[in-house]
Design a protein around this motif. Structure first.
Motif, PDB file in Angstrom:
ATOM      1  N   ARG A   1       0.865  -1.181   0.000  1.00  0.00           N
ATOM      2  CA  ARG A   1       0.000   0.000   0.000  1.00  0.00           C
ATOM      3  C   ARG A   1       0.895   1.221   0.000  1.00  0.00           C
ATOM      4  NH1 ARG A   1      -4.174  -1.789   4.765  1.00  0.00           N
ATOM      5  NH2 ARG A   1      -4.520  -3.847   3.897  1.00  0.00           N
ATOM      6  N   TYR A   2       0.537   2.174  -0.791  1.00  0.00           N
ATOM      7  CA  TYR A   2       1.270   3.434  -0.820  1.00  0.00           C
ATOM      8  C   TYR A   2       0.530   4.417   0.071  1.00  0.00           C
ATOM      9  CZ  TYR A   2       2.954   7.911  -2.505  1.00  0.00           C
ATOM     10  OH  TYR A   2       3.465   9.179  -2.571  1.00  0.00           O
ATOM     11  N   CYS A   3       1.203   4.899   1.077  1.00  0.00           N
ATOM     12  CA  CYS A   3       0.604   5.845   2.018  1.00  0.00           C
ATOM     13  C   CYS A   3       1.439   7.112   2.010  1.00  0.00           C
ATOM     14  CB  CYS A   3       0.585   5.275   3.431  1.00  0.00           C
ATOM     15  SG  CYS A   3      -0.220   3.682   3.557  1.00  0.00           S
ATOM     16  N   LYS A   4       0.846   8.196   1.630  1.00  0.00           N
ATOM     17  CA  LYS A   4       1.562   9.474   1.595  1.00  0.00           C
ATOM     18  C   LYS A   4       1.226  10.260   2.850  1.00  0.00           C
ATOM     19  CE  LYS A   4       1.974  13.788  -0.815  1.00  0.00           C
ATOM     20  NZ  LYS A   4       1.340  14.689  -1.736  1.00  0.00           N
ATOM     21  N   HIS A   5       2.261  10.720   3.494  1.00  0.00           N
ATOM     22  CA  HIS A   5       2.094  11.522   4.701  1.00  0.00           C
ATOM     23  C   HIS A   5       2.748  12.877   4.463  1.00  0.00           C
ATOM     24  CE1 HIS A   5       1.189   7.662   6.497  1.00  0.00           C
ATOM     25  NE2 HIS A   5       2.347   7.231   6.060  1.00  0.00           N
ATOM     26  N   ILE A   6       2.037  13.942   4.683  1.00  0.00           N
ATOM     27  CA  ILE A   6       2.619  15.274   4.556  1.00  0.00           C
ATOM     28  C   ILE A   6       3.280  15.593   5.888  1.00  0.00           C
ATOM     29  CG2 ILE A   6       2.150  17.718   4.164  1.00  0.00           C
ATOM     30  CD1 ILE A   6      -0.188  16.834   2.379  1.00  0.00           C
ATOM     31  N   ALA A   7       4.591  15.823   5.835  1.00  0.00           N
ATOM     32  CA  ALA A   7       5.375  15.991   7.056  1.00  0.00           C
ATOM     33  C   ALA A   7       4.807  17.087   7.947  1.00  0.00           C
ATOM     34  CB  ALA A   7       6.832  16.284   6.702  1.00  0.00           C
ATOM     35  N   LYS A   8       4.383  18.172   7.372  1.00  0.00           N
ATOM     36  CA  LYS A   8       3.851  19.303   8.136  1.00  0.00           C
ATOM     37  C   LYS A   8       2.617  18.916   8.940  1.00  0.00           C
ATOM     38  CE  LYS A   8       1.868  23.849   7.474  1.00  0.00           C
ATOM     39  NZ  LYS A   8       0.450  23.845   7.454  1.00  0.00           N
ATOM     40  N   GLN A   9       1.902  17.927   8.465  1.00  0.00           N
ATOM     41  CA  GLN A   9       0.658  17.528   9.111  1.00  0.00           C
ATOM     42  C   GLN A   9       0.833  16.305  10.007  1.00  0.00           C
ATOM     43  OE1 GLN A   9      -1.905  17.107   5.738  1.00  0.00           O
ATOM     44  NE2 GLN A   9      -2.166  19.301   5.508  1.00  0.00           N
ATOM     45  N   ARG A  10       2.059  16.058  10.412  1.00  0.00           N
ATOM     46  CA  ARG A  10       2.337  14.912  11.281  1.00  0.00           C
ATOM     47  C   ARG A  10       1.558  15.071  12.586  1.00  0.00           C
ATOM     48  NH1 ARG A  10       8.257  12.910  13.233  1.00  0.00           N
ATOM     49  NH2 ARG A  10       7.621  10.837  13.883  1.00  0.00           N
ATOM     50  N   VAL A  11       0.848  14.031  12.938  1.00  0.00           N
ATOM     51  CA  VAL A  11      -0.016  14.070  14.113  1.00  0.00           C
ATOM     52  C   VAL A  11       0.743  13.496  15.314  1.00  0.00           C
ATOM     53  CG1 VAL A  11      -2.197  13.249  15.091  1.00  0.00           C
ATOM     54  CG2 VAL A  11      -2.045  13.803  12.657  1.00  0.00           C
ATOM     55  N   PRO A  12       0.896  14.295  16.377  1.00  0.00           N
ATOM     56  CA  PRO A  12       1.540  13.743  17.569  1.00  0.00           C
ATOM     57  C   PRO A  12       0.665  12.670  18.210  1.00  0.00           C
ATOM     58  CG  PRO A  12       0.990  16.086  17.862  1.00  0.00           C
ATOM     59  CD  PRO A  12       0.505  15.669  16.519  1.00  0.00           C
ATOM     60  N   GLY A  13       1.308  11.698  18.824  1.00  0.00           N
ATOM     61  CA  GLY A  13       0.568  10.676  19.553  1.00  0.00           C
ATOM     62  C   GLY A  13       0.164   9.467  18.728  1.00  0.00           C
ATOM     63  N   LEU A  14       0.609   9.389  17.476  1.00  0.00           N
ATOM     64  CA  LEU A  14       0.314   8.195  16.690  1.00  0.00           C
ATOM     65  C   LEU A  14       1.155   7.039  17.227  1.00  0.00           C
ATOM     66  CD1 LEU A  14       0.119   9.494  13.020  1.00  0.00           C
ATOM     67  CD2 LEU A  14      -1.745   8.848  14.516  1.00  0.00           C
ATOM     68  N   PRO A  15       0.754   5.812  16.937  1.00  0.00           N
ATOM     69  CA  PRO A  15       1.510   4.666  17.442  1.00  0.00           C
ATOM     70  C   PRO A  15       2.989   4.749  17.023  1.00  0.00           C
ATOM     71  CG  PRO A  15      -0.481   3.949  16.314  1.00  0.00           C
ATOM     72  CD  PRO A  15      -0.359   5.422  16.101  1.00  0.00           C
ATOM     73  N   ASN A  16       3.867   4.415  17.958  1.00  0.00           N
ATOM     74  CA  ASN A  16       5.303   4.458  17.674  1.00  0.00           C
ATOM     75  C   ASN A  16       5.712   3.483  16.588  1.00  0.00           C
ATOM     76  OD1 ASN A  16       5.781   6.461  19.558  1.00  0.00           O
ATOM     77  ND2 ASN A  16       6.178   5.008  21.211  1.00  0.00           N
ATOM     78  N   ASP A  17       4.940   2.421  16.418  1.00  0.00           N
ATOM     79  CA  ASP A  17       5.330   1.426  15.426  1.00  0.00           C
ATOM     80  C   ASP A  17       5.069   1.872  13.990  1.00  0.00           C
ATOM     81  OD1 ASP A  17       2.569   1.186  15.469  1.00  0.00           O
ATOM     82  OD2 ASP A  17       2.577  -1.004  15.513  1.00  0.00           O
ATOM     83  N   LEU A  18       4.461   3.042  13.811  1.00  0.00           N
ATOM     84  CA  LEU A  18       4.201   3.521  12.458  1.00  0.00           C
ATOM     85  C   LEU A  18       5.506   3.653  11.673  1.00  0.00           C
ATOM     86  CD1 LEU A  18       2.048   4.402  10.442  1.00  0.00           C
ATOM     87  CD2 LEU A  18       2.287   6.720  11.297  1.00  0.00           C
ATOM     88  N   LEU A  19       6.553   4.143  12.299  1.00  0.00           N
ATOM     89  CA  LEU A  19       7.842   4.260  11.618  1.00  0.00           C
ATOM     90  C   LEU A  19       8.581   2.923  11.573  1.00  0.00           C
ATOM     91  CD1 LEU A  19       9.229   7.716  12.819  1.00  0.00           C
ATOM     92  CD2 LEU A  19       8.192   7.137  10.631  1.00  0.00           C
TER      93      LEU A  19
END
Length: 160
Positions: free
Chosen positions: A39-57
């Motif tokens: 799956r291709y998931c695009k994340h805009i760095a400026k809109q990074r949401v604090p508190g997301l699961p640490n395992d996302l990275l």
């Protein structure tokens, strides 16, 4: 299950609905069931949401898509006065640093390279991510080229 997910995504688009719960997006869409291996998931760095699961990275295969800030400024200035913070450059560097600290330095792709030589750039990226190249990716590059003209910030991308 894949049909349910597709129907849910279509419903979001039809209703112009945007889920604001970052954890729900991660768990139900990014990590949710589906028929595709990647799956291709695009994340805009400026809109990074604090508190997301640490395992996302820690999960997925990430790459960073960049665009020369000098190319962004004229279009960005039409919407909001550009600044380091507004462009999301600090957050993009933070994402890159976090991935490196996890022992997973991401490939960095320049949008200009993708525009000028999409096939070679995508082949190289797929090789770096250790995923198979698919001819269907060309369709997405053409869409990307159109969207890039209006893109305002750097992106962190992930192939799950």
């Amino acid at each position: 299950m894949a049909t349910e997910r597709s129907e849910w995504l279509l419903k979001m688009l039809e209703m112009d609905y945007l889920e604001c719960d970052g954890n729900k997006v991660v768990n139900e869409i990014i990590y949710g069931p589906g028929g595709k291996k990647y799956r291709y998931c695009k994340h805009i760095a400026k809109q990074r949401v604090p508190g997301l699961p640490n395992d996302l990275l820690q999960k997925g295969k990430h790459f960073i898509l960049i665009q020369n800030p000098l190319n962004l400024l004229p279009s960005f200035d039409k919407v909001v006065p550009p600044s380091f913070l507004e462009l999301g450059l600090g957050e993009l560097v933070s994402i890159y640093s976090e991935l490196c600290a996890l022992g997973r330095p991401p490939p960095v792709i320049d949008a200009a390279d993708l525009q000028q030589n999409p096939e070679a750039t995508l082949h190289g990226l797929c090789e770096d991510l250790n995923i198979p190249f698919q001819d269907a990716m060309h369709r997405h590059v053409e869409t990307f080229k159109l969207k890039l003209k209006n893109q305002l910030t750097g992106s962190s991308c992930c192939a799950i």
